[in-house]
Design a protein around this motif. Sequence first.
Motif, PDB file in Angstrom:
ATOM      1  N   HIS A  45       0.823  -1.223   0.051  1.00 55.58           N
ATOM      2  CA  HIS A  45       0.106  -0.070   0.036  1.00 55.58           C
ATOM      3  C   HIS A  45       0.865   1.261   0.026  1.00 55.58           C
ATOM      4  CE1 HIS A  45      -3.984  -1.807   0.287  1.00 55.58           C
ATOM      5  NE2 HIS A  45      -3.592  -2.558   1.382  1.00 55.58           N
ATOM      6  N   VAL A  49      -3.656   2.277   5.976  1.00 54.07           N
ATOM      7  CA  VAL A  49      -4.407   1.096   5.847  1.00 54.07           C
ATOM      8  C   VAL A  49      -5.459   0.921   7.010  1.00 54.07           C
ATOM      9  CG1 VAL A  49      -4.278  -1.647   6.161  1.00 54.07           C
ATOM     10  CG2 VAL A  49      -2.316  -0.479   5.180  1.00 54.07           C
ATOM     11  N   SER A  63      -6.781  -6.277   3.049  1.00 50.26           N
ATOM     12  CA  SER A  63      -6.476  -5.002   3.557  1.00 50.26           C
ATOM     13  C   SER A  63      -7.026  -3.924   2.374  1.00 50.26           C
ATOM     14  CB  SER A  63      -5.094  -4.744   3.502  1.00 50.26           C
ATOM     15  OG  SER A  63      -4.446  -4.649   2.422  1.00 50.26           O
ATOM     16  N   SER A  65      -6.987   0.476   1.835  1.00 46.49           N
ATOM     17  CA  SER A  65      -6.338   1.514   2.068  1.00 46.49           C
ATOM     18  C   SER A  65      -6.841   2.748   1.730  1.00 46.49           C
ATOM     19  CB  SER A  65      -5.037   1.287   1.460  1.00 46.49           C
ATOM     20  OG  SER A  65      -4.177   2.341   1.771  1.00 46.49           O
ATOM     21  N   ASP A  67      -5.094   4.419  -0.352  1.00 47.98           N
ATOM     22  CA  ASP A  67      -4.703   4.576  -1.714  1.00 47.98           C
ATOM     23  C   ASP A  67      -5.871   4.046  -2.697  1.00 47.98           C
ATOM     24  OD1 ASP A  67      -4.692   1.959  -1.351  1.00 47.98           O
ATOM     25  OD2 ASP A  67      -2.430   1.540  -1.579  1.00 47.98           O
ATOM     26  N   SER A  69      -7.006   1.200  -2.825  1.00 50.89           N
ATOM     27  CA  SER A  69      -6.853  -0.114  -3.619  1.00 50.89           C
ATOM     28  C   SER A  69      -7.101  -1.216  -2.181  1.00 50.89           C
ATOM     29  CB  SER A  69      -5.370  -0.307  -3.970  1.00 50.89           C
ATOM     30  OG  SER A  69      -4.284  -0.494  -3.031  1.00 50.89           O
ATOM     31  N   THR A  70      -7.483  -2.323  -2.765  1.00 49.20           N
ATOM     32  CA  THR A  70      -7.463  -3.673  -1.746  1.00 49.20           C
ATOM     33  C   THR A  70      -6.417  -4.650  -2.103  1.00 49.20           C
ATOM     34  OG1 THR A  70      -9.995  -3.117  -1.088  1.00 49.20           O
ATOM     35  CG2 THR A  70      -8.973  -5.371  -0.957  1.00 49.20           C
ATOM     36  N   THR A  83      -3.802  -7.584  -6.153  1.00 51.71           N
ATOM     37  CA  THR A  83      -3.914  -5.960  -5.853  1.00 51.71           C
ATOM     38  C   THR A  83      -5.304  -5.442  -6.643  1.00 51.71           C
ATOM     39  OG1 THR A  83      -1.766  -5.510  -5.516  1.00 51.71           O
ATOM     40  CG2 THR A  83      -2.948  -3.624  -6.035  1.00 51.71           C
TER      41      THR A  83
END
Length: 258
Positions: A45, A49, A63, A65, A67, A69-70, A83
Motif C-alpha cells: 500500500h 491501511v 486490506s 487503504s 490509496d 486499493s484492496t 492488488t
Amino acid sequence: MADSILRRLKNREINTKPCCKFQRELHVNDFLLPRLNLEAELQGHSGCVNCLEWNQKGNLLASGSDDLSTIIWEPLKHKQVCTIRTGHHGNIFSVKFMPDTNDHIIATAAADCKVRVHDINIRETTQAFSCHAGRVKRLAVAPNVPYMFWSAGEDGTIRQFDLRSPHSCNDHCGNVLINLNTYIGNHAEAKCLTINPLRTEMLAVGANDPYVRVYDIRMLSPHPVRFSSEERLGASWHTPAPDPDPDGEVPKDVCSIL
C-alpha cells in the motif's frame, strides 16, 4: 526450559490447584517473550491501511487503504496475491470476503459513499451501489450466506444488499433496514455493525451516541428513506465524491487467480 514449561502445562490440565501460581510465574517469561515478535511487514500500500479482514480458512488476508486499493495477501507466506483497483474515489473503510464463494468475491465500502463488489476470479468490479448519502464506514456478512451483506453509513442508515436481486440506487431505495435518524435525529451516523456468527439473525449496530442497538433481522423489512436535495447538501455527514469515468468502464483488477 521448553520441556519444563510443557510439563507444567500438562500438569495444569490435570491438576487445577497450581493454576494461579503457574500464571504468575509464566505470564512474563524470559524464554517465551522473545517468541512474541513481529512476524513480517507486508508492503504494497501507498496510504494508510484502514481495515483488515481474514477469510474463513484463515489463510488469506484482505486490506483496504487510503490509496483506494484492496490487497489480498497470503500472510503466512509473506506473499501478495492480488492488488485490486476498486474504483472508489475515497478512503476505503471496510472490506469483507463474501462467505462460501471460494474467496473470489469481496465487497468494499469507502468515503465516496459507495459500496462495490469485486469478483477476483474474473478480475472485475461486478457491482457498484450508490444508495448511501454519507460515508460508508462498515460492512458485515453472515456465515454461510454468500449472496447478502449489510452496510452502515454516516447518513444514519443500515442497508441490506441481496446480490441475487436486481438493484437500482436512488433516493427512494428500498434496502434500508434501520434508519437511526428516527432515534438520534437528523445527524445520526452509523459507525459500525456486526452479525452474530452463531445466530445470524442478530444484528448489532453502533452509532454516534452512547448506545449499542441489537436487532432481529427477521423482524425488519426494507423500507424507503427520502433525503431532499437540501438535506443532502446541508448534512454534516455528506462527503461529495466524483462520479465514475464518463465512459462507465470499471478498471480491471491486477490480480492472479486464487
